[in-house]
Design a protein around this motif. Structure first.
Motif, PDB file in Angstrom:
ATOM      1  N   CYS A 177      -3.180  14.726  -4.474  1.00 50.45           N
ATOM      2  CA  CYS A 177      -2.017  13.908  -5.024  1.00 50.45           C
ATOM      3  C   CYS A 177      -2.469  12.413  -5.338  1.00 50.45           C
ATOM      4  CB  CYS A 177      -0.751  13.786  -3.924  1.00 50.45           C
ATOM      5  SG  CYS A 177       0.655  12.820  -4.467  1.00 50.45           S
ATOM      6  N   ARG A 178      -2.101  12.021  -6.526  1.00 46.17           N
ATOM      7  CA  ARG A 178      -2.718  10.669  -6.754  1.00 46.17           C
ATOM      8  C   ARG A 178      -1.240   9.812  -7.104  1.00 46.17           C
ATOM      9  NH1 ARG A 178      -3.392   7.690 -11.774  1.00 46.17           N
ATOM     10  NH2 ARG A 178      -5.390   6.519 -12.087  1.00 46.17           N
ATOM     11  N   ALA A 179      -1.196   8.674  -6.858  1.00 40.58           N
ATOM     12  CA  ALA A 179      -0.238   7.639  -7.215  1.00 40.58           C
ATOM     13  C   ALA A 179      -0.889   6.475  -7.858  1.00 40.58           C
ATOM     14  CB  ALA A 179       0.655   7.232  -6.188  1.00 40.58           C
ATOM     15  N   ASP A 180      -0.278   5.934  -8.861  1.00 38.99           N
ATOM     16  CA  ASP A 180      -0.672   4.477  -9.528  1.00 38.99           C
ATOM     17  C   ASP A 180       0.455   3.480  -9.509  1.00 38.99           C
ATOM     18  OD1 ASP A 180      -0.419   6.408 -11.961  1.00 38.99           O
ATOM     19  OD2 ASP A 180       0.004   4.319 -12.417  1.00 38.99           O
ATOM     20  N   THR A 181       0.101   2.294  -9.117  1.00 38.42           N
ATOM     21  CA  THR A 181       1.262   1.324  -9.116  1.00 38.42           C
ATOM     22  C   THR A 181       1.357   0.403 -10.239  1.00 38.42           C
ATOM     23  OG1 THR A 181      -0.122  -0.400  -7.915  1.00 38.42           O
ATOM     24  CG2 THR A 181       0.750   1.329  -6.608  1.00 38.42           C
ATOM     25  N   PHE A 182       2.444  -0.355 -10.310  1.00 37.96           N
ATOM     26  CA  PHE A 182       2.468  -1.356 -11.489  1.00 37.96           C
ATOM     27  C   PHE A 182       1.331  -2.578 -11.625  1.00 37.96           C
ATOM     28  CE2 PHE A 182       6.937   0.208 -10.929  1.00 37.96           C
ATOM     29  CZ  PHE A 182       7.119   0.410 -12.161  1.00 37.96           C
ATOM     30  N   ALA A 183       0.721  -2.690 -10.355  1.00 40.93           N
ATOM     31  CA  ALA A 183      -0.237  -3.662 -10.291  1.00 40.93           C
ATOM     32  C   ALA A 183      -1.834  -2.891 -10.547  1.00 40.93           C
ATOM     33  CB  ALA A 183      -0.692  -4.190  -8.758  1.00 40.93           C
ATOM     34  N   ALA A 184      -1.687  -1.657 -10.998  1.00 43.03           N
ATOM     35  CA  ALA A 184      -2.676  -0.714 -11.316  1.00 43.03           C
ATOM     36  C   ALA A 184      -3.689  -0.306 -10.358  1.00 43.03           C
ATOM     37  CB  ALA A 184      -3.614  -1.615 -12.386  1.00 43.03           C
ATOM     38  N   GLN A 200       0.718  -1.188   0.045  1.00 39.91           N
ATOM     39  CA  GLN A 200       0.014   0.192  -0.032  1.00 39.91           C
ATOM     40  C   GLN A 200       0.734   1.130  -0.050  1.00 39.91           C
ATOM     41  OE1 GLN A 200      -2.791  -0.660   3.368  1.00 39.91           O
ATOM     42  NE2 GLN A 200      -4.219  -1.336   2.106  1.00 39.91           N
ATOM     43  N   VAL A 201       0.246   2.121  -0.379  1.00 36.34           N
ATOM     44  CA  VAL A 201       0.937   3.636  -0.466  1.00 36.34           C
ATOM     45  C   VAL A 201       0.146   4.626   0.326  1.00 36.34           C
ATOM     46  CG1 VAL A 201       1.860   5.495  -2.060  1.00 36.34           C
ATOM     47  CG2 VAL A 201       2.072   2.952  -2.576  1.00 36.34           C
ATOM     48  N   GLN A 202       0.701   5.324   1.043  1.00 34.74           N
ATOM     49  CA  GLN A 202      -0.023   6.531   1.669  1.00 34.74           C
ATOM     50  C   GLN A 202       0.550   7.895   1.215  1.00 34.74           C
ATOM     51  OE1 GLN A 202       1.833   3.898   3.906  1.00 34.74           O
ATOM     52  NE2 GLN A 202      -0.201   2.890   3.385  1.00 34.74           N
ATOM     53  N   LEU A 203      -0.287   8.971   1.033  1.00 37.19           N
ATOM     54  CA  LEU A 203      -0.086  10.057   0.316  1.00 37.19           C
ATOM     55  C   LEU A 203      -0.480  11.335   1.213  1.00 37.19           C
ATOM     56  CD1 LEU A 203      -0.896   9.285  -3.185  1.00 37.19           C
ATOM     57  CD2 LEU A 203       1.319   9.150  -2.340  1.00 37.19           C
ATOM     58  N   VAL A 204       0.386  12.349   1.586  1.00 37.44           N
ATOM     59  CA  VAL A 204       0.031  13.150   2.398  1.00 37.44           C
ATOM     60  C   VAL A 204       0.372  14.715   1.594  1.00 37.44           C
ATOM     61  CG1 VAL A 204       0.017  14.435   4.818  1.00 37.44           C
ATOM     62  CG2 VAL A 204       0.122  11.870   4.502  1.00 37.44           C
ATOM     63  N   GLU A 205      -0.540  15.441   1.339  1.00 37.59           N
ATOM     64  CA  GLU A 205      -0.357  16.901   0.713  1.00 37.59           C
ATOM     65  C   GLU A 205      -0.130  17.827   1.841  1.00 37.59           C
ATOM     66  OE1 GLU A 205      -3.625  14.660  -1.928  1.00 37.59           O
ATOM     67  OE2 GLU A 205      -3.071  14.923   0.158  1.00 37.59           O
ATOM     68  N   SER A 206       0.747  18.946   1.577  1.00 37.03           N
ATOM     69  CA  SER A 206       0.719  20.047   2.350  1.00 37.03           C
ATOM     70  C   SER A 206       1.200  21.380   1.440  1.00 37.03           C
ATOM     71  CB  SER A 206       1.790  19.796   3.239  1.00 37.03           C
ATOM     72  OG  SER A 206       3.037  19.280   2.819  1.00 37.03           O
ATOM     73  N   ILE A 236       6.766   2.262  -1.723  1.00 38.89           N
ATOM     74  CA  ILE A 236       7.158   3.318  -2.784  1.00 38.89           C
ATOM     75  C   ILE A 236       7.881   2.669  -3.778  1.00 38.89           C
ATOM     76  CG2 ILE A 236       8.886   5.363  -3.115  1.00 38.89           C
ATOM     77  CD1 ILE A 236       6.624   5.532  -1.129  1.00 38.89           C
ATOM     78  N   SER A 237       8.295   1.468  -4.023  1.00 42.33           N
ATOM     79  CA  SER A 237       8.978   1.007  -5.182  1.00 42.33           C
ATOM     80  C   SER A 237       7.884   0.518  -6.134  1.00 42.33           C
ATOM     81  CB  SER A 237       9.955  -0.039  -4.777  1.00 42.33           C
ATOM     82  OG  SER A 237       9.104  -1.396  -4.129  1.00 42.33           O
ATOM     83  N   THR A 238       6.606   0.361  -5.693  1.00 40.04           N
ATOM     84  CA  THR A 238       5.484  -0.106  -6.601  1.00 40.04           C
ATOM     85  C   THR A 238       4.930   0.886  -7.482  1.00 40.04           C
ATOM     86  OG1 THR A 238       3.831   0.240  -5.005  1.00 40.04           O
ATOM     87  CG2 THR A 238       5.280  -1.808  -4.858  1.00 40.04           C
ATOM     88  N   ILE A 239       5.332   2.479  -6.961  1.00 42.67           N
ATOM     89  CA  ILE A 239       4.757   3.199  -7.831  1.00 42.67           C
ATOM     90  C   ILE A 239       5.205   3.402  -9.480  1.00 42.67           C
ATOM     91  CG2 ILE A 239       4.340   6.029  -7.982  1.00 42.67           C
ATOM     92  CD1 ILE A 239       4.567   5.878  -4.957  1.00 42.67           C
ATOM     93  N   ARG A 240       4.265   3.657 -10.317  1.00 36.96           N
ATOM     94  CA  ARG A 240       4.426   3.856 -11.609  1.00 36.96           C
ATOM     95  C   ARG A 240       4.344   5.039 -12.103  1.00 36.96           C
ATOM     96  NH1 ARG A 240       0.784   0.468 -15.265  1.00 36.96           N
ATOM     97  NH2 ARG A 240      -1.039   1.662 -14.383  1.00 36.96           N
TER      98      ARG A 240
END
Length: 116
Positions: free
Chosen positions: A95-102, A1-7, A28-32
């Motif tokens: 903020c948005r992140a997507d991974t190699f697993a979609a 899982q990935v957690q994202l925090v904007e500021s 982090i390493s899974t983020i595409r």
């Protein structure tokens, strides 16, 4: 899982600047790719900028020449440097992140208000 925090959101005057930050943690390493999106009251969410594998970037027409997306790998943080702000930039920026697993992850958002 990935957690994202904007500021970094807040109030700016027309013509001013703000820098938004998005701190990522977890796998982090899974983020595409990662990107910034915004949604103003009464409007649909829209893409502002994205950064992809190989550090290629894309911008919405409204952001070109004014905004810059970048990342600091050492800090696991993505930035959106915004300049020449105008009232039309007022929105909640997410903020948005997507991974190699979609898988897709979103931050909670940060408010940007541009007003005199």
């Amino acid at each position: 899982q990935v957690q994202l925090v904007e500021s970094g959101g807040g109030l700016a005057q027309p013509g001013g600047s703000l820098r938004l930050s998005c701190a990522a943690s977890g796998s982090i390493s899974t983020i595409r790719s990662m990107g910034w999106y915004r949604q103003a009251p009464g409007k649909q969410r829209e893409l502002v900028a994205v950064i992809r594998s190989g550090d290629t970037t894309e911008y919405a027409d409204s952001a070109k020449g004014r905004f810059t997306i970048s990342g600091d790998n050492a800090k696991n943080t993505m930035y959106l440097q915004m300049g020449s702000l105008n009232p039309e930039d007022t929105a909640v920026y997410c903020c948005r992140a997507d991974t190699f697993a979609a898988n897709v992850y979103w931050g909670q958002g940060t408010q940007v208000t541009v007003s005199s």
